[in-house]
Design a protein around this motif. Structure first.
Motif, PDB file in Angstrom:
ATOM      1  N   THR A 161     -19.257 -18.074  -7.526  1.00 32.44           N
ATOM      2  CA  THR A 161     -20.708 -18.008  -7.739  1.00 32.44           C
ATOM      3  C   THR A 161     -21.431 -17.657  -6.448  1.00 32.44           C
ATOM      4  OG1 THR A 161     -20.582 -19.627  -9.530  1.00 32.44           O
ATOM      5  CG2 THR A 161     -22.741 -19.270  -8.546  1.00 32.44           C
ATOM      6  N   GLU A 162     -21.027 -18.276  -5.335  1.00 32.65           N
ATOM      7  CA  GLU A 162     -21.665 -17.979  -4.049  1.00 32.65           C
ATOM      8  C   GLU A 162     -21.380 -16.528  -3.633  1.00 32.65           C
ATOM      9  OE1 GLU A 162     -20.011 -20.992  -4.539  1.00 32.65           O
ATOM     10  OE2 GLU A 162     -21.981 -21.904  -4.813  1.00 32.65           O
ATOM     11  N   TRP A 187     -25.351 -15.413 -13.161  1.00 28.16           N
ATOM     12  CA  TRP A 187     -24.758 -16.203 -14.251  1.00 28.16           C
ATOM     13  C   TRP A 187     -24.718 -15.437 -15.569  1.00 28.16           C
ATOM     14  CZ3 TRP A 187     -27.142 -18.467 -10.156  1.00 28.16           C
ATOM     15  CH2 TRP A 187     -26.512 -19.576  -9.572  1.00 28.16           C
ATOM     16  N   THR A 197     -30.077 -25.158 -10.682  1.00 26.69           N
ATOM     17  CA  THR A 197     -28.700 -24.816 -10.316  1.00 26.69           C
ATOM     18  C   THR A 197     -28.687 -23.713  -9.264  1.00 26.69           C
ATOM     19  OG1 THR A 197     -27.984 -25.382 -12.550  1.00 26.69           O
ATOM     20  CG2 THR A 197     -26.468 -24.055 -11.255  1.00 26.69           C
ATOM     21  N   HIS A 201     -26.735 -23.715  -5.513  1.00 22.90           N
ATOM     22  CA  HIS A 201     -25.770 -22.713  -5.050  1.00 22.90           C
ATOM     23  C   HIS A 201     -26.298 -21.928  -3.843  1.00 22.90           C
ATOM     24  CE1 HIS A 201     -22.517 -23.113  -7.972  1.00 22.90           C
ATOM     25  NE2 HIS A 201     -23.462 -23.453  -8.838  1.00 22.90           N
ATOM     26  N   ARG A 204     -25.481 -24.108  -0.984  1.00 21.59           N
ATOM     27  CA  ARG A 204     -24.061 -23.999  -0.610  1.00 21.59           C
ATOM     28  C   ARG A 204     -23.787 -22.709   0.158  1.00 21.59           C
ATOM     29  NH1 ARG A 204     -21.142 -25.720  -6.312  1.00 21.59           N
ATOM     30  NH2 ARG A 204     -21.773 -27.917  -6.324  1.00 21.59           N
ATOM     31  N   LEU A 205     -24.408 -21.619  -0.293  1.00 19.65           N
ATOM     32  CA  LEU A 205     -24.225 -20.334   0.389  1.00 19.65           C
ATOM     33  C   LEU A 205     -24.778 -20.405   1.809  1.00 19.65           C
ATOM     34  CD1 LEU A 205     -23.463 -17.333   0.441  1.00 19.65           C
ATOM     35  CD2 LEU A 205     -25.666 -16.827  -0.662  1.00 19.65           C
TER      36      LEU A 205
END
Length: 229
Positions: A161-162, A187, A197, A201, A204-205
């Motif tokens: 996803t990242e 997505w 969401t 993410h 996180r990236l």
């Protein structure tokens, strides 16, 4: 869920021709959406937002020329590359197709190999990561072919996803992308994901990109979304 493959909307009313093109597109690694007439094509284009449209001129109900005009005047579809397919070989027809907004025009009968090459050329221009190109921003390098990312020469591990998020940011450098736009691209529209969401993410990236001590390349634009650079 988004597969990461480029999505081609194939609009062709002749079943045998549509089957041949769909087979070749899938063999080249594309996901294919099929429409048999202009009305269906417009509905699918707005629901799915493909990466490219292969559009036959002669269609029932709404002509390919009108479909192209509407796509190019729509806010969410105007940037979609459109390759028009037509048996009309006169220069005037070609000019009409291009003036309506088509990015390319191919006259039937055509070489399927050449058509696939033109599809890749358009995608290389609009979604370079989807056809295995290298993308970069400052000291960040993403190699879509080998699925590797590095910053200042140091490899960075990213989840799927990242990786898709970074690809999307790199393809839209400097442009503010809303959470809804990121949801559609990363997505896909066929599953429900809460916009929060996206924030998780992106966080996180950010963390992964800054793990070596580099500055934060992502910009949060309050009330609008995120941008790279």
């Amino acid at each position: 869920m988004s597969t990461g493959k480029p999505v081609v909307l194939l609009v062709e009313d002749e079943p045998a021709q549509r089957a041949v093109l769909a087979y070749n597109l899938k063999s080249e690694g594309f996901d294919v959406l099929e429409a048999a007439d202009g009305e269906e094509a417009l509905l699918m284009a707005h629901e799915a937002i493909p990466d490219l449209v292969l559009l036959d001129w002669m269609l029932p109900h709404v002509s390919g020329l009108e479909v192209c005009r509407r796509l190019k005047s729509g806010k969410s579809t105007r940037a979609l590359p459109v390759i028009m397919l037509s048996a009309r070989s006169e220069e005037l027809d070609r000019v009409r197709g291009l003036e309506t907004g088509a990015d390319d025009y191919m006259v039937k009968p055509y070489s399927v190999a050449e058509l696939m090459a033109r599809v890749r050329k358009e995608l290389r221009r609009t979604r370079p990561a989807s056809v295995g190109e290298e993308l970069s921003f400052e000291d960040i390098l993403l190699d879509a072919g080998s699925h590797r990312v590095s910053r200042a020469g140091t490899p960075i591990k990213l989840g799927p996803t990242e990786f898709r998020l970074l690809s999307t940011f790199l393809e839209n450098q400097g442009r503010v992308l809303s959470r809804e736009q990121l949801l559609d691209r990363v997505w896909g529209r066929d599953i429900y994901v809460d916009t929060r969401t996206v924030d998780v993410h992106v966080g996180r990236l950010r963390k992964a990109l800054m793990q070596g001590g580099g500055s934060d390349p992502l910009r949060t634009v309050r009330g609008a979304g995120y941008a790279l650079g």
